[in-house]
Enzyme design. Sequence first.
Site, PDB file in Angstrom:
ATOM      1  CD  GLU A 196      51.642  41.208  32.987  1.00  0.00           C
ATOM      2  OE1 GLU A 196      52.242  40.629  32.220  1.00  0.00           O
ATOM      3  OE2 GLU A 196      50.417  41.076  33.354  1.00  0.00           O
TER       4      GLU A 196
ATOM      5  CG  ASP B 150      46.462  43.347  32.652  1.00  0.00           C
ATOM      6  OD1 ASP B 150      46.296  42.540  33.764  1.00  0.00           O
ATOM      7  OD2 ASP B 150      47.159  43.441  31.819  1.00  0.00           O
ATOM      8  CB  THR B 151      42.511  40.067  36.035  1.00  0.00           C
ATOM      9  OG1 THR B 151      42.272  41.377  37.155  1.00  0.00           O
ATOM     10  CG2 THR B 151      43.568  39.292  36.100  1.00  0.00           C
TER      11      THR B 151
ATOM     12  CD  GLU C  22      49.702  35.972  37.735  1.00  0.00           C
ATOM     13  OE1 GLU C  22      49.745  37.259  37.490  1.00  0.00           O
ATOM     14  OE2 GLU C  22      48.944  35.372  37.107  1.00  0.00           O
TER      15      GLU C  22
ATOM     16  CG  ASP D  68      47.769  45.759  35.804  1.00  0.00           C
ATOM     17  OD1 ASP D  68      48.960  45.853  36.104  1.00  0.00           O
ATOM     18  OD2 ASP D  68      47.189  44.425  35.879  1.00  0.00           O
TER      19      ASP D  68
ATOM     20  CE  LYS E 162      49.782  44.071  38.676  1.00  0.00           C
ATOM     21  NZ  LYS E 162      50.062  43.550  37.559  1.00  0.00           N
TER      22      LYS E 162
HETATM   23  O1  KIV Z   1      45.795  42.167  36.707  1.00  0.00           O
HETATM   24  C1  KIV Z   1      45.558  41.399  37.582  1.00  0.00           C
HETATM   25  O2  KIV Z   1      44.472  41.504  38.177  1.00  0.00           O
HETATM   26  C2  KIV Z   1      46.989  40.947  38.082  1.00  0.00           C
HETATM   27  C3  KIV Z   1      46.773  40.144  39.264  1.00  0.00           C
HETATM   28  C4  KIV Z   1      46.443  38.733  38.770  1.00  0.00           C
HETATM   29  C5  KIV Z   1      47.942  40.172  40.178  1.00  0.00           C
HETATM   30  O3  KIV Z   1      47.986  41.173  37.671  1.00  0.00           O
END
Ligand code: KIV
Length: 262
Positions: free
Chosen positions: A113, A44-45, A175, A83, A111
């Site tokens: 968090e 989600d970056t 992280e 994500d 993924k």
């Molecule tokens: O969203 C993402 O790209 C991430 C990385 C910073 C590990 O979670």
Amino acid sequence: MMKKHAQALMEMKGRTPIAMLTAYTCPVARAVERASIPVILVGDTVGMVEMGFESTRDVTIDHMTYHVGAVRRGAPETHIIGDLPYLTDKDPDTALWNARRLIAAGADSVKLEGAKTEVIRHLVDNGIAVVGHTGLTPQTAKSFTKVGRTEQEARQVLEDAIAIQEAGAFMIVLEHIPYDLGATLTDTLGIPTIGIGAGPDCDGQVLVINDALGLGDYWPPFSKQYAHVSRTILQVAEDFAGEVASREFPNNIIAFPGSGKA
Ligand code: KIV
């Protein structure tokens, strides 16, 4: 390259360092697959590094399915982690619904968090491979400073990581934590740890592709720029503008290998 599923990635722990890059688009994913990187994270970056948002909290599940689909078309043989964006994992059923959307779009695993153990267990019980993420968790962090510097914070990160593993995650992203905590977690956990600002002792390392490319105007101190693509784009734009002004373009087009031009 044969696609690596969760089990094969787990078996790399202690044997082969795992390289992971983020990707958000088809051509970047194609290049990452050609480089034999075994795992792509569609993180989600994307909201911050590609969409211009201030926070990853602005990213939606529709944004993520769009990008997962593009990456899958570029990297058909690579394990893709999708994500789950902010609040799409707020309870087990909501998370399952959204995780299924990412899988339908082309992800092999998802993924999320934090130590959301009920959510992780529910996803795993329903056949979805889950990657955990602890240390700095940007969706809920109040600042982007290192996490785990005090003894109490370090103990919390360790407890969260163990809980994430016990809930069924097959891999975990660590992280922005102290390097010795990254080493302790890697020793303690049976699942691979993938570090981003977590030191050299993790089982693998992940970089945000824009940081690795030097694309954008801010890169975290724990990242490395292998190129300076922002500079290249500026140069290309200036060169093009100059050649349009001087009418050199398009008379000076030179066929590039693979460009499809005769
Ligand atoms: O969203 C993402 O790209 C991430 C990385 C910073 C590990 O979670």
